[in-house]
Design an enzyme around this catalytic site. Structure first.
Site, PDB file in Angstrom:
ATOM      1  N   GLN A   1       2.448  10.065   1.494  1.00 34.82           N
ATOM      2  CA  GLN A   1       3.777   9.488   1.702  1.00 34.82           C
ATOM      3  C   GLN A   1       4.926   9.942   0.508  1.00 34.82           C
ATOM      4  OE1 GLN A   1       2.153   5.130   2.370  1.00 34.82           O
ATOM      5  NE2 GLN A   1       4.139   5.160   3.600  1.00 34.82           N
TER       6      GLN A   1
ATOM      7  N   GLY B   1       0.934  -1.111   0.069  1.00 28.93           N
ATOM      8  CA  GLY B   1       0.075  -0.049  -0.068  1.00 28.93           C
ATOM      9  C   GLY B   1       0.809   1.234  -0.059  1.00 28.93           C
TER      10      GLY B   1
ATOM     11  N   HIS C   1      -2.435   7.623   6.938  1.00 21.01           N
ATOM     12  CA  HIS C   1      -1.640   8.587   6.384  1.00 21.01           C
ATOM     13  C   HIS C   1      -2.253   9.892   5.591  1.00 21.01           C
ATOM     14  CE1 HIS C   1       2.178   6.429   6.480  1.00 21.01           C
ATOM     15  NE2 HIS C   1       1.793   5.097   6.016  1.00 21.01           N
TER      16      HIS C   1
ATOM     17  N   HIS D   1      -4.806   1.774   7.371  1.00 17.90           N
ATOM     18  CA  HIS D   1      -3.499   2.238   7.680  1.00 17.90           C
ATOM     19  C   HIS D   1      -3.168   3.567   6.516  1.00 17.90           C
ATOM     20  CE1 HIS D   1       0.910   1.537   8.224  1.00 17.90           C
ATOM     21  NE2 HIS D   1       1.148   2.132   6.887  1.00 17.90           N
ATOM     22  N   GLU D   2      -3.605   3.076   5.436  1.00 12.21           N
ATOM     23  CA  GLU D   2      -3.422   4.249   4.258  1.00 12.21           C
ATOM     24  C   GLU D   2      -4.273   5.214   4.684  1.00 12.21           C
ATOM     25  OE1 GLU D   2      -0.839   1.654   2.964  1.00 12.21           O
ATOM     26  OE2 GLU D   2      -1.105   3.882   2.720  1.00 12.21           O
TER      27      GLU D   2
ATOM     28  N   CYS E   1       5.835   0.265   7.788  1.00  9.74           N
ATOM     29  CA  CYS E   1       5.570   1.423   7.068  1.00  9.74           C
ATOM     30  C   CYS E   1       6.688   1.732   6.266  1.00  9.74           C
ATOM     31  CB  CYS E   1       5.094   2.633   7.884  1.00  9.74           C
ATOM     32  SG  CYS E   1       4.459   3.890   7.236  1.00  9.74           S
ATOM     33  N   LEU E   2       6.581   1.981   4.947  1.00  5.43           N
ATOM     34  CA  LEU E   2       7.382   2.314   3.974  1.00  5.43           C
ATOM     35  C   LEU E   2       8.089   3.965   4.456  1.00  5.43           C
ATOM     36  CD1 LEU E   2       5.847   1.453   0.580  1.00  5.43           C
ATOM     37  CD2 LEU E   2       7.595   0.351   2.023  1.00  5.43           C
TER      38      LEU E   2
END
Ligand code: K2U
Ligand code: ZN
Length: 170
Positions: A51, A46, A137, A133-134, A91-92
């Site tokens: 991000q 994702g 963000h 999660h997204e 997480c990226l």
């Protein structure tokens, strides 16, 4: 297609609340494709526009093994939540850190497709976790915000140590 730079914690730009997508333009479609390429390249499932420093409300997801089932969610919103589940998340934007996070087990959510069609879905499992999660963000929230103050303090110490090591090397 282009690979985009993924912002890393504690970059303040990750804390901005993204703005709704009013018009699904060719530029939004191009950025979504670049986000998919970036996500695949980073080994993620994702990626939210925040991000990659695009403060607009859209995310990309692909849970498939062979990276053939991309989902592009424009203006995603969770409408209903049910149950509780715990999953080890990463997480990226927070490299090399993973921890258990509690979230809703089942969600009903809506989003617009790139064609402007509104879709309402109910789901559980990894997709439910990823969507939550997204969307976090897009609201400037990171999974580490759910951790205990002690764990967050340990993470900050780890990052400070890494930063000092990097400065000594350069
Ligand atoms: O938003 C992101 O950073 C992408 C996450 C999405 C995700 C996190 C937790 C649970 C479900 C989805 C990553 O793509 S998936 C985890 C990960 C983290 C670091 C490196 C590779 C993969
Ligand atoms: Zn993340």
């Amino acid at each position: 297609m282009a690979k985009l730079e993924v912002l890393h914690f504690p970059d303040d730009r990750l804390r901005q609340k993204a703005l709704p997508v009013d018009n699904i333009t060719d530029e939004i479609k191009r950025i979504a494709e670049d986000m998919l390429e970036t996500m695949y390249d980073e080994g993620g499932i994702g990626l939210a526009a925040t991000q990659v420093n695009i403060q607009k409300r859209f995310v990309v997801i692909d849970l498939s093994e062979d990276k053939t089932e991309p989902l592009i969610l424009v203006n995603p919103e969770v409408m209903e939540k049910d149950g509780i589940e715990s999953m080890r998340e990463g997480c990226l934007s927070v490299p090399d850190y993973f921890d258990i996070v509690e979230r809703a087990e089942f969600i009903k959510f809506q989003y617009q497709t790139l064609d402007g069609e509104t879709v309402i879905e109910e789901t559980g499992g990894l997709l439910a976790v990823c969507v939550q999660h997204e969307i976090d963000h897009l609201n400037g929230k990171l999974f580490i915000d759910y951790l205990s103050p002690l764990k967050r303090q340990r993470l900050k110490k780890k990052l400070n140590k890494q930063e000092k090591l990097q400065h000594n090397v350069l």
